[in-house]
Design an enzyme around this catalytic site. Structure first.
Site, PDB file in Angstrom:
ATOM      1  N   LYS A 283      -4.120  32.720  -4.614  1.00 48.94           N
ATOM      2  CA  LYS A 283      -5.137  32.697  -5.670  1.00 48.94           C
ATOM      3  C   LYS A 283      -5.225  31.310  -6.293  1.00 48.94           C
ATOM      4  O   LYS A 283      -4.243  30.563  -6.288  1.00 48.94           O
ATOM      5  CB  LYS A 283      -4.745  33.702  -6.777  1.00 48.94           C
ATOM      6  N   ARG A 357      -4.130  47.769  -1.747  1.00 49.48           N
ATOM      7  CA  ARG A 357      -4.495  48.875  -0.858  1.00 49.48           C
ATOM      8  C   ARG A 357      -3.428  49.094   0.213  1.00 49.48           C
ATOM      9  O   ARG A 357      -3.254  50.202   0.713  1.00 49.48           O
ATOM     10  CB  ARG A 357      -5.883  48.610  -0.252  1.00 49.48           C
TER      11      ARG A 357
HETATM   12  N1  BES Z   1      -4.815  42.371  -8.174  1.00 51.87           N
HETATM   13  C1  BES Z   1      -6.019  41.939  -7.589  1.00 51.87           C
HETATM   14  C2  BES Z   1      -7.263  42.494  -8.267  1.00 51.87           C
HETATM   15  C3  BES Z   1      -7.489  42.092  -9.708  1.00 51.87           C
HETATM   16  C4  BES Z   1      -8.429  41.135 -10.021  1.00 51.87           C
HETATM   17  C5  BES Z   1      -6.824  42.703 -10.738  1.00 51.87           C
HETATM   18  C6  BES Z   1      -8.670  40.796 -11.324  1.00 51.87           C
HETATM   19  C7  BES Z   1      -7.070  42.368 -12.047  1.00 51.87           C
HETATM   20  C8  BES Z   1      -7.993  41.421 -12.345  1.00 51.87           C
HETATM   21  C9  BES Z   1      -6.079  42.364  -6.135  1.00 51.87           C
HETATM   22  O1  BES Z   1      -4.858  42.437  -5.480  1.00 51.87           O
HETATM   23  C10 BES Z   1      -6.882  41.331  -5.417  1.00 51.87           C
HETATM   24  O2  BES Z   1      -6.458  40.232  -5.336  1.00 51.87           O
HETATM   25  N2  BES Z   1      -8.048  41.739  -4.912  1.00 51.87           N
HETATM   26  C11 BES Z   1      -8.912  40.854  -4.228  1.00 51.87           C
HETATM   27  C12 BES Z   1      -9.383  41.546  -2.977  1.00 51.87           C
HETATM   28  C13 BES Z   1     -10.124  40.659  -2.038  1.00 51.87           C
HETATM   29  C14 BES Z   1      -9.180  39.643  -1.418  1.00 51.87           C
HETATM   30  C15 BES Z   1     -10.769  41.487  -0.975  1.00 51.87           C
HETATM   31  C16 BES Z   1     -10.072  40.522  -5.143  1.00 51.87           C
HETATM   32  O3  BES Z   1     -10.506  41.405  -5.891  1.00 51.87           O
HETATM   33  O4  BES Z   1     -10.503  39.376  -5.152  1.00 51.87           O
HETATM   34 MN    MN Z   2      -4.267  40.591  -4.652  1.00 52.78          MN
END
Ligand code: BES
Ligand code: MN
Ligand code: ZN
Length: 503
Positions: A283, A357
């Site tokens: 990230k 997931r």
């Molecule tokens: N933990 C994150 C989702 C999240 C985003 C939680 C903002 C709280 C606030 C999750 O694991 C994630 O990173 N999801 C990605 C998925 C993508 C790579 C398909 C996302 O939402 O960007």
């Molecule tokens: Mn994630």
């Protein structure tokens, strides 16, 4: 916070502060000529002394009646209380336990910041007394929480004692207050877990906290580590855990009350990522500190199991938390890797940041192996659900309309907002892989839905609900009724949902 019930007149109630709700009795109107119409403000109580002492203020034109507006009067004439705090609840016609719960939180936050430790809240006329008591006690607990644990100047201001002034059968009202207190304390227990930073809330620590709680309330608790996870062939969960030096924990909490029928068995499965860096698909640095709350779904299930154990509904419930960090390292999984989940399904990893997931895939499958007949998962799963619904509604996804009815009813009772999003078969095309059964991401569009479609592959035909709480588990700003920080969303709905199965 201690809560007591006083079946007495508000004017006769001795306290540091008496809190009463002000409602606008005027009819809503879209007529432009009526736009300037003054609100018709009344205190929601039949107590004449309270009405009299508020009359001048409410007639002064200084009070708007807008939701959460507060007005404090000292030495209110004719009342035994030292102060009268009036909190506006908006239009009487729209007023429900939803607003009442938040007004109780507002009262707590307004009074505790003034150094007040005890107060009395007048249950408003117009709402059935037991429902009112529940909303007030739950809302007061929500307001009493502050997250500033590590500040040297932490004031730790808290309300110690809340008295709800209501009329009705005292024993029944006390029972309602006692149950609401369990729910409120459990919600704050969850918020405590979520609030901790990842260096103080590793998977091992989360499991220890679950074990301690389970021992206190009489639940069975099993915690499994890396060897067990590998031996069980939980390839999806392990694919995330393998990249971290912190050992993962697979937590299973069991509530089996005497006299409960063999079926249903409810499975509550929570995402417990104690920190989500994204892994190799790392990230951006901006805002990454927030990813300590990526275990909120898991913490919600631990708190919900606490409430269930204390409320004792006659239904079996299993709580599962898949706890691990998501880290980049020389051992971490990489995009393109193929993993085999415990169910046997093969998964092509497109993005290691879609890790929630993966851990839930094995959590849901294991819940079924344990005999769960109905599944609910809660997870801070996608940024996409925040794009779709913002901060005010959690996302509901389900493969079963009856389950939707149940969770929707629970939402209304609990005063939590959630909104159903679709899960049509067509969306499955987006997660089709050319090398494996499915991919762990589905492209840019409908990201919350394709994430849910992935989970559905593991729930299969078992009635199942997925709650995406990414936008609702953390308050970005403080509100009159709640601090900035962890919200504890979904816990109250889950408790109502479980109670709905107990007859
Ligand atoms: N933990 C994150 C989702 C999240 C985003 C939680 C903002 C709280 C606030 C999750 O694991 C994630 O990173 N999801 C990605 C998925 C993508 C790579 C398909 C996302 O939402 O960007
Ligand atoms: Mn994630
Ligand atoms: Zn995550």
């Amino acid at each position: 916070m201690k809560t007591t019930i006083a079946v007495s007149t508000p004017a006769e109630t001795e306290s540091e502060a008496l809190v009463a709700v002000v409602l606008d009795q005027s009819e809503p109107s879209t007529d432009a000529a009526q736009k300037d119409k003054k609100p018709n403000l009344k205190v929601a109580t039949s107590d004449a002394a309270v009405q009299a002492v508020a009359a001048d203020l409410l007639g002064s034109g200084e009070v708007s009646g807008k939701l959460f507006e507060t007005n404090l009067q000292h030495k209110p004439a004719g009342l035994k209380a030292k102060r009268l705090l009036l909190i506006s609840g908006g239009r009487a016609k729209k007023f429900s336990t939803y607003e009442l719960r938040r007004i109780a939180g507002t009262a707590v936050r307004a009074l505790k910041s003034r150094g007040i430790r005890t107060f009395a809240f007048v249950a408003p006329s117009g709402i059935p007394a037991e429902d009112g008591v529940r909303a007030i006690v739950e809302g007061a607990h929500v307001g009493n929480f502050d997250p500033d644990y590590y500040r040297s100047d932490r004031k730790d201001q808290k309300i110690d004692t809340l008295t709800v002034v209501a009329s009705g059968d005292k024993a029944a009202l006390e029972k309602a207050a006692g149950e609401a207190q369990i729910v409120g304390e459990s919600q704050n227990f969850t918020r405590d877990l979520v609030n901790e930073p990842s260096n103080r809330m590793t998977p091992t620590i989360l499991a220890d906290r679950a074990k301690k709680m389970c021992a206190e309330v009489g639940l069975k608790c099993e915690v499994y580590g890396p060897e067990w996870i590998k031996a069980k062939k939980m390839g999806a969960f392990w694919s995330v855990a393998q990249g971290s030096d912190e050992p993962p924990a697979f937590i299973v909490m069991t509530y089996e009350p005497a006299g409960a029928p063999a079926k249903p068995v409810l499975g509550l499965v929570g995402k417990g990522i104690t920190f989500d860096t994204g892994g190799i698909s790392i990230k951006p640095a901006d805002g990454m500190e927030k990813m300590k709350y990526d275990m909120a779904g898991g913490a919600t299930m631990i708190g919900a199991m606490r409430a269930v154990a204390l409320l004792k509904p006659k239904v079996k419930v299993v709580g599962i938390v898949c706890a691990t960090e998501n880290m980049p390292s020389g051992k971490a999984q990489k995009p393109g890797d193929v993993q085999i989940a415990m169910s046997g399904k093969s998964i092509e990893i497109i993005n290691t940041d879609a890790e929630g997931r993966l851990v839930l895939a094995d959590g849901l499958h294991y819940a079924k192996l344990l005999g769960c007949t109905h599944l609910v998962d809660a997870a801070t799963l996608t940024g996409a659900v925040v794009v779709a619904l913002g901060y005010n509604n959690a996302g509901i996804f389900t493969n079963d309309d009856n389950m939707y009815e149940r969770i929707h009813k629970a939402n209304e009772k609990a005063g939590e907002k959630m909104w159903r999003l679709p899960l049509d078969d067509e969306y499955k095309e987006q997660i089709r892989s050319s090398i494996a059964d499915i991919m762990n991401t589905g492209g840019r569009w409908g990201g919350a839905i394709t994430a849910a479609m992935f989970l559905k592959e593991f729930a299969e035909d078992t009635p199942w609900i997925h709650l995406d709480i990414a936008g609702t588990a953390w308050m970005e700003d403080q509100k009159p009724w709640i601090a900035k920080g962890p919200s504890g969303i979904a816990l109250r709905s889950l408790v109502e949902f479980v109670k709905g199965f107990a007859g």
